[in-house]
Structure formats: C-alpha cells, structure tokens
Design an enzyme around this catalytic site. Sequence first.
Site, mmCIF file in Angstrom:
data_model
loop_
_atom_site.group_PDB
_atom_site.id
_atom_site.type_symbol
_atom_site.label_atom_id
_atom_site.label_comp_id
_atom_site.label_asym_id
_atom_site.label_seq_id
_atom_site.Cartn_x
_atom_site.Cartn_y
_atom_site.Cartn_z
ATOM 1 N N ASP A 14 0.850 -0.952 -0.170
ATOM 2 C CA ASP A 14 0.042 0.084 0.066
ATOM 3 C C ASP A 14 0.801 1.285 0.081
ATOM 4 O O ASP A 14 2.188 0.955 0.197
ATOM 5 C CB ASP A 14 -0.905 -0.021 1.286
ATOM 6 C CG ASP A 14 -1.691 1.218 1.557
ATOM 7 O OD1 ASP A 14 -2.413 1.629 0.364
ATOM 8 O OD2 ASP A 14 -1.752 1.985 2.495
ATOM 9 N N ASP A 16 -0.165 5.094 0.866
ATOM 10 C CA ASP A 16 -0.584 6.167 1.844
ATOM 11 C C ASP A 16 -0.549 5.498 3.187
ATOM 12 O O ASP A 16 -1.289 4.690 3.440
ATOM 13 C CB ASP A 16 -1.959 6.529 1.551
ATOM 14 C CG ASP A 16 -2.050 8.337 1.804
ATOM 15 O OD1 ASP A 16 -1.157 8.616 2.553
ATOM 16 O OD2 ASP A 16 -2.946 8.932 1.665
ATOM 17 N N ASP A 223 -1.674 -0.402 5.938
ATOM 18 C CA ASP A 223 -1.907 0.279 7.238
ATOM 19 C C ASP A 223 -3.258 0.372 7.617
ATOM 20 O O ASP A 223 -3.688 0.756 8.958
ATOM 21 C CB ASP A 223 -1.331 1.885 7.221
ATOM 22 C CG ASP A 223 -2.244 2.663 6.212
ATOM 23 O OD1 ASP A 223 -2.584 2.279 5.121
ATOM 24 O OD2 ASP A 223 -2.606 3.765 6.618
HETATM 25 MG MG LIG Z 1 -2.946 3.225 3.218
#
Ligand SMILES: [Mg+2]
Length: 276
Positions: A14, A16, A223
């Site tokens: 991922d 961000d 995240d």
């Molecule tokens: Mg993310």
Amino acid sequence: MSVEHGSVRGLICDLDGVVYRGSQPCPGAIEGLTEARQRGIAILYLTNNAGHTAAGIAERLAGMGVPAMEAEVLTSSQVAADEVAEHPERDEARRVLAVGGPGVRRALLDRGVATVTAGELAGGEEPVPWAVVQGYGTDVTVTDLTEAVYAVRAGALWVATNTDATLPTPRGLAPGNGALLASVAHATGQQPGLIAGKPHAPAYRRALQLLGLRAEEVLAVGDRLETDIVGARTAGIPTALVLTGVHGREDVEQASPDHRPDVVVDSLHDLARWWG
Ligand SMILES: [Mg+2]
C-alpha cells in the site's frame, strides 16, 4: 496463515500511510524497500488512488527517494480498466463514460477502451455508454454525476474504482470516491455492479497476475485493517500491518479475527527479516 522467514518472493505494498504520508516518506520506508529490492523481492504498489496515473505516482515516489517504476504501480483505475476491457458484455460499438481524475480515462485508453466524457454526453446526441467507470477526482462535477446517473438508469454497467468513504487531508477527512458513488446510488437506487479496488477481489487477482506469483509467495503490506488486511486475507495472501499509518496495535487487539494481520511491524524496515 503464517509468514515464514525467507518465504516471501513478492510484496503487495500500500502507499498512503505505508510508503508516504503527504509529501514525506514514512519512517523506514526507503530503507525497507531498497533492501527488499536488493534481495530480489518483486514489489507492486497497489493503491486505491484512482485519480492519478501510475506514471504520476511512480514519479512522485522516485521524487521522494523511493525506488519505483511505472510498471510497479497498480491503481484501482487500472484494475477497473482491466475488468472493463475483458468484460463479457463489452460493446465495442459504444464508449465508456469515464468519471474522475486523469487516471481513470488514461487507464481505459491504455487498455484500448474508447471513452466519452460527461461534457460530450451532455449534448444529448451521443449513444448511451455501455459502462460507467467512476473514480475519485478533484474536478468531478454535477454534470459528471448527472451523466453517470442517466447511463446507469439506462442500463450501463456501473464500475467503481473503489469505495473509500473518505480521503485524509491535512484539514481532516474529505469525501472520498465512496461518498461520490453514494450520490449516484441515491439517485438510481442501484449499487455498482463491479468494484475494482481493495478490499475487493479484482485488485488482488490483477496484482498477483502482474507479480507472476502465487498468493502464498507474497506478503501484502498495509496500514488499514478493513481494506489492506481484510482484502489480502480474503485472497489468501499473508498480511503485515505497518504502524506508520491509520491503525495501531490497540486496533489489532480489538479487531475481529478476519481483520487481524499475520505480522505487525513498526515500519517497512522491520519487515527485512522476513526476506531472510
Ligand atoms: Mg494506506
């Protein structure tokens, strides 16, 4: 599922909250990714970001000192475009309405899918599009949403790049693509017929295809529990939660079993031991 030391041959990573936040790389990200690359681990950056092009994202990564090539970035727009290009109901005589930032249209054109804009449709003389691909864009207008509603009501296949409700900004949570989809859903009484991005299956199917690896040879790093972790788990891919973004250790403790990652690490750099 478990992650064995030295068993990882590829990363689905991922962006961000894992690689960067805003214009800054996350702590440990550059070191972790550089080391993975040196060990011959294949890297695929999988992002629900639909408005930007893969080339633009790769350039942004390189600008931050994160090693990345365009072919290593897979956006939800590209996944949506792949699904549309190979869809059994594809009607080559009609075009596809592209709603969203430049990434949506670019991805369709790259796969040989002819697109039409809401502005072109607004004249009322174009044939009804056979599909609508709707992704986020800062310039999405009421005309875009109106044409999407007309097309969906007329029976067009409605494809969403992703359904994220919000978009984190320095000033708080802004409406994400899910919020824009909701206006079309409200006006049509329908839901998208196909959703491309995380946590949905198409994103992971395409990511594994691009890596040329089996699910168990890959580690998915993210995240957010409800997208990155749930989506990869459902696809049978081992998962790692990195604590540089949205969710923390307490969230993992409180999460239901299907939301729990196989591994929790402070940063991407701490993953190095899994590629032995
Ligand atoms: Mg993310």
